[in-house]
Design a protein around this motif. Structure first.
Motif, PDB file in Angstrom:
ATOM      1  N   LEU A  64       0.855  -1.181   0.000  1.00  0.00           N
ATOM      2  CA  LEU A  64       0.000   0.000   0.000  1.00  0.00           C
ATOM      3  C   LEU A  64       0.898   1.240   0.000  1.00  0.00           C
ATOM      4  O   LEU A  64       1.073   1.917   1.007  1.00  0.00           O
ATOM      5  N   ASP A  65       1.459   1.489  -1.166  1.00  0.00           N
ATOM      6  CA  ASP A  65       2.441   2.564  -1.340  1.00  0.00           C
ATOM      7  C   ASP A  65       1.722   3.851  -1.737  1.00  0.00           C
ATOM      8  O   ASP A  65       1.105   3.913  -2.811  1.00  0.00           O
ATOM      9  N   PRO A  66       1.770   4.885  -0.900  1.00  0.00           N
ATOM     10  CA  PRO A  66       1.079   6.139  -1.239  1.00  0.00           C
ATOM     11  C   PRO A  66       1.680   6.858  -2.437  1.00  0.00           C
ATOM     12  O   PRO A  66       1.062   7.792  -2.959  1.00  0.00           O
ATOM     13  N   ASP A  67       2.860   6.445  -2.889  1.00  0.00           N
ATOM     14  CA  ASP A  67       3.406   7.002  -4.126  1.00  0.00           C
ATOM     15  C   ASP A  67       2.725   6.414  -5.364  1.00  0.00           C
ATOM     16  O   ASP A  67       2.824   6.978  -6.453  1.00  0.00           O
ATOM     17  N   LYS A  68       2.036   5.271  -5.172  1.00  0.00           N
ATOM     18  CA  LYS A  68       1.341   4.619  -6.292  1.00  0.00           C
ATOM     19  C   LYS A  68      -0.177   4.686  -6.148  1.00  0.00           C
ATOM     20  O   LYS A  68      -0.891   4.790  -7.138  1.00  0.00           O
ATOM     21  N   TYR A  69      -0.644   4.589  -4.902  1.00  0.00           N
ATOM     22  CA  TYR A  69      -2.076   4.429  -4.664  1.00  0.00           C
ATOM     23  C   TYR A  69      -2.644   5.566  -3.820  1.00  0.00           C
ATOM     24  O   TYR A  69      -1.923   6.235  -3.073  1.00  0.00           O
ATOM     25  N   PHE A  70      -3.952   5.735  -3.962  1.00  0.00           N
ATOM     26  CA  PHE A  70      -4.713   6.659  -3.127  1.00  0.00           C
ATOM     27  C   PHE A  70      -5.476   5.805  -2.126  1.00  0.00           C
ATOM     28  O   PHE A  70      -6.435   5.121  -2.487  1.00  0.00           O
ATOM     29  N   ILE A  71      -5.027   5.783  -0.900  1.00  0.00           N
ATOM     30  CA  ILE A  71      -5.532   4.855   0.109  1.00  0.00           C
ATOM     31  C   ILE A  71      -6.493   5.594   1.040  1.00  0.00           C
ATOM     32  O   ILE A  71      -6.132   6.596   1.659  1.00  0.00           O
ATOM     33  N   ILE A  72      -7.712   5.097   1.103  1.00  0.00           N
ATOM     34  CA  ILE A  72      -8.749   5.679   1.947  1.00  0.00           C
ATOM     35  C   ILE A  72      -8.962   4.758   3.135  1.00  0.00           C
ATOM     36  O   ILE A  72      -9.273   3.575   2.968  1.00  0.00           O
ATOM     37  N   VAL A  73      -8.789   5.285   4.329  1.00  0.00           N
ATOM     38  CA  VAL A  73      -9.012   4.504   5.544  1.00  0.00           C
ATOM     39  C   VAL A  73     -10.221   5.092   6.275  1.00  0.00           C
ATOM     40  O   VAL A  73     -10.107   6.095   6.992  1.00  0.00           O
ATOM     41  N   PRO A  74     -11.402   4.492   6.092  1.00  0.00           N
ATOM     42  CA  PRO A  74     -12.586   4.951   6.816  1.00  0.00           C
ATOM     43  C   PRO A  74     -12.636   4.321   8.200  1.00  0.00           C
ATOM     44  O   PRO A  74     -12.400   3.125   8.361  1.00  0.00           O
ATOM     45  N   ASN A  75     -12.912   5.135   9.197  1.00  0.00           N
ATOM     46  CA  ASN A  75     -13.044   4.622  10.558  1.00  0.00           C
ATOM     47  C   ASN A  75     -14.403   3.951  10.729  1.00  0.00           C
ATOM     48  O   ASN A  75     -15.442   4.511  10.359  1.00  0.00           O
ATOM     49  N   MET A  76     -14.371   2.776  11.305  1.00  0.00           N
ATOM     50  CA  MET A  76     -15.584   2.010  11.549  1.00  0.00           C
ATOM     51  C   MET A  76     -16.541   2.795  12.443  1.00  0.00           C
ATOM     52  O   MET A  76     -16.128   3.461  13.401  1.00  0.00           O
ATOM     53  N   LEU A  77     -17.815   2.742  12.132  1.00  0.00           N
ATOM     54  CA  LEU A  77     -18.813   3.379  12.991  1.00  0.00           C
ATOM     55  C   LEU A  77     -18.739   2.767  14.387  1.00  0.00           C
ATOM     56  O   LEU A  77     -18.648   1.552  14.536  1.00  0.00           O
ATOM     57  N   GLY A  78     -18.758   3.637  15.390  1.00  0.00           N
ATOM     58  CA  GLY A  78     -18.668   3.174  16.770  1.00  0.00           C
ATOM     59  C   GLY A  78     -17.295   3.275  17.376  1.00  0.00           C
ATOM     60  O   GLY A  78     -17.131   3.030  18.579  1.00  0.00           O
ATOM     61  N   ASN A  79     -16.265   3.677  16.592  1.00  0.00           N
ATOM     62  CA  ASN A  79     -14.900   3.668  17.138  1.00  0.00           C
ATOM     63  C   ASN A  79     -14.504   4.977  17.825  1.00  0.00           C
ATOM     64  O   ASN A  79     -13.363   5.134  18.228  1.00  0.00           O
ATOM     65  N   GLY A  80     -15.447   5.893  17.956  1.00  0.00           N
ATOM     66  CA  GLY A  80     -15.171   7.143  18.666  1.00  0.00           C
ATOM     67  C   GLY A  80     -14.806   8.295  17.764  1.00  0.00           C
ATOM     68  O   GLY A  80     -14.842   9.452  18.190  1.00  0.00           O
ATOM     69  N   LEU A  81     -14.441   8.017  16.503  1.00  0.00           N
ATOM     70  CA  LEU A  81     -14.137   9.074  15.538  1.00  0.00           C
ATOM     71  C   LEU A  81     -15.284   9.239  14.546  1.00  0.00           C
ATOM     72  O   LEU A  81     -15.764  10.352  14.326  1.00  0.00           O
ATOM     73  N   SER A  82     -15.709   8.149  13.914  1.00  0.00           N
ATOM     74  CA  SER A  82     -16.957   8.177  13.156  1.00  0.00           C
ATOM     75  C   SER A  82     -18.129   8.187  14.149  1.00  0.00           C
ATOM     76  O   SER A  82     -17.921   8.101  15.365  1.00  0.00           O
ATOM     77  N   SER A  83     -19.356   8.303  13.645  1.00  0.00           N
ATOM     78  CA  SER A  83     -20.517   8.345  14.542  1.00  0.00           C
ATOM     79  C   SER A  83     -20.476   7.188  15.524  1.00  0.00           C
ATOM     80  O   SER A  83     -20.310   6.027  15.133  1.00  0.00           O
ATOM     81  N   SER A  84     -20.630   7.508  16.803  1.00  0.00           N
ATOM     82  CA  SER A  84     -20.434   6.557  17.894  1.00  0.00           C
ATOM     83  C   SER A  84     -21.312   6.931  19.081  1.00  0.00           C
ATOM     84  O   SER A  84     -21.815   8.062  19.155  1.00  0.00           O
ATOM     85  N   PRO A  85     -21.462   6.013  20.035  1.00  0.00           N
ATOM     86  CA  PRO A  85     -22.191   6.369  21.250  1.00  0.00           C
ATOM     87  C   PRO A  85     -21.624   7.583  21.978  1.00  0.00           C
ATOM     88  O   PRO A  85     -22.364   8.358  22.572  1.00  0.00           O
ATOM     89  N   SER A  86     -20.310   7.755  21.909  1.00  0.00           N
ATOM     90  CA  SER A  86     -19.659   8.826  22.671  1.00  0.00           C
ATOM     91  C   SER A  86     -19.758  10.192  22.016  1.00  0.00           C
ATOM     92  O   SER A  86     -19.493  11.209  22.663  1.00  0.00           O
ATOM     93  N   ASN A  87     -20.126  10.255  20.735  1.00  0.00           N
ATOM     94  CA  ASN A  87     -20.181  11.563  20.068  1.00  0.00           C
ATOM     95  C   ASN A  87     -21.510  11.841  19.390  1.00  0.00           C
ATOM     96  O   ASN A  87     -21.615  12.783  18.592  1.00  0.00           O
ATOM     97  N   THR A  88     -22.523  11.031  19.691  1.00  0.00           N
ATOM     98  CA  THR A  88     -23.857  11.221  19.124  1.00  0.00           C
ATOM     99  C   THR A  88     -24.757  11.862  20.175  1.00  0.00           C
ATOM    100  O   THR A  88     -24.815  11.381  21.310  1.00  0.00           O
ATOM    101  N   PRO A  89     -25.450  12.940  19.844  1.00  0.00           N
ATOM    102  CA  PRO A  89     -26.336  13.588  20.821  1.00  0.00           C
ATOM    103  C   PRO A  89     -27.508  12.691  21.212  1.00  0.00           C
ATOM    104  O   PRO A  89     -27.855  11.746  20.489  1.00  0.00           O
ATOM    105  N   ALA A  90     -28.123  12.996  22.343  1.00  0.00           N
ATOM    106  CA  ALA A  90     -29.337  12.304  22.762  1.00  0.00           C
ATOM    107  C   ALA A  90     -30.406  12.489  21.669  1.00  0.00           C
ATOM    108  O   ALA A  90     -30.415  13.500  20.975  1.00  0.00           O
ATOM    109  N   PRO A  91     -31.275  11.518  21.488  1.00  0.00           N
ATOM    110  CA  PRO A  91     -31.507  10.344  22.344  1.00  0.00           C
ATOM    111  C   PRO A  91     -30.722   9.094  21.933  1.00  0.00           C
ATOM    112  O   PRO A  91     -30.995   8.018  22.458  1.00  0.00           O
ATOM    113  N   PHE A  92     -29.766   9.214  21.001  1.00  0.00           N
ATOM    114  CA  PHE A  92     -29.046   8.023  20.536  1.00  0.00           C
ATOM    115  C   PHE A  92     -27.619   7.963  21.067  1.00  0.00           C
ATOM    116  O   PHE A  92     -26.764   7.296  20.482  1.00  0.00           O
TER     117      PHE A  92
END
Length: 335
Positions: A64-92
């Protein structure tokens, strides 16, 4: 300053039927998208992993060489960076966060890839553990878009034994008196520590412990390894976030979609892209025989076990030589 970007998704209807308001994906990219938009790779994260944890496989001279490829790393939902229990407003928020499936994760990643970047073909989707499950899902859900998949250390469906282990991790965490049904006022530290101890025998193999391979990571005794590493391994995560990710894993099944309705064999047969399926030979979560069965049903799959004493965590340890083996197989596969 954060080293990642946010892609807003708006109000998302999840597979469960719940609406997750103002959902978002956190992601990081490495390298440059070429003019033909043909050099993109998607590399999802795993349980208790952030995009930075994927970086061991990314770099100049690596597969996975960034000089050759465009690498997208999406954070899994729930890991605290993407939508998660810790960063979602009430009631969810907190323990009220709805179940998010592997299908949900991949469908929203597809939206990021196609709408944000205008990409119609992916050179590769690759992932470890629950990232491998997402990799299988990409191949099943978008066979016309994915040119190759390389799942390692994970299966297309979470088998009952792994489900029981994941449930035991949740039970260990929730046994803490500070858990308070997920509405804790301070982190349930004892529960987080217990979760680490419960994970320890499953993350690595019997040979790893018998041969004291933890010493290569700087822990002179088993006692110091358990206390100094595993008792603290989940402290950087919110407890509800960990449970949300584990529930995603418990329900992991690429055939649990409207198209396949639980027919795993049918879902596997629809993965027509060339596939490099790499289980760890001593993985206790996702044993090689499960991958062997799955690969036998995929039209263009190569089953390539990785001989390792590092159990489920083969390849990702700081001093694990298996990482070079995985990288070399990926280089050959991309050629």
């Amino acid at each position: 300053m954060s080293d990642y970007e946010i892609y807003p998704l708006g109000d998302v209807e999840l597979q469960s039927g719940h609406i997750l308001p103002n959902a978002f994906l956190a992601y990081k990219t490495y390298g440059t998208l070429n003019a033909s938009r043909s050099n993109a790779i998607v590399y999802p994260t795993w349980f208790a992993g952030l995009h930075t944890d994927n970086e061991w496989l990314i770099g100049p001279g690596k597969a996975l060489d960034p000089d050759k490829y465009f690498i997208i790393v999406p954070n899994m939902l729930g890991n605290g960076l993407s939508s998660s229990p810790s960063n979602t407003p009430a009631p969810f928020d907190r323990a009220n966060f709805p179940l998010v499936t592997i299908y949900d994760n991949v469908r929203l990643q597809h939206q990021l890839v196609t709408q944000k970047f205008g990409i119609s073909k992916l050179a590769l989707v690759v992932g470890w553990s629950l990232g491998a499950l997402q990799t299988f899902q990409w191949g099943a859900s978008y066979p016309e878009m994915v040119e190759r998949i390389a799942p390692f250390g994970g299966t297309a469906k979470t088998r009952p034994h792994a489900q029981v282990v994941f449930e035991s991790l949740i039970a260990a965490l929730q046994a803490d008196s500070n858990w308070e049904a997920g509405d804790y006022s301070c982190p349930p530290a004892a529960g987080l520590s217990a979760m680490g101890r419960a994970y320890a025998p499953w993350g690595f193999s019997q040979a790893y412990y018998l041969e004291q391979l933890y010493q290569t990571e700087g822990y002179p005794t088993l006692k110091s390894y358990l206390e100094d590493y595993w008792d603290n391994v989940f402290f950087s995560f919110d407890a509800n976030d960990l449970i949300a990710m584990l529930r995603t894993g418990i329900h992991g099944d690429i055939s649990a979609t409207p198209a396949d309705n639980g027919r795993l064999e049918q879902a596997l047969q629809r993965i027509t892209a060339p596939a490099l399926v790499m289980p760890g030979s001593t993985d206790l979560f996702f044993p090689p025989q499960d991958n062997a069965y799955e690969a036998s049903l995929m039209p263009n799959a190569v089953f390539q076990p990785i001989e390792s004493k590092w159990g489920h965590c083969f390849g990702i340890g700081a001093n694990d030589p298996d990482s070079l083996v995985i990288d070399n197989y990926l280089k050959q596969f991309l050629r």
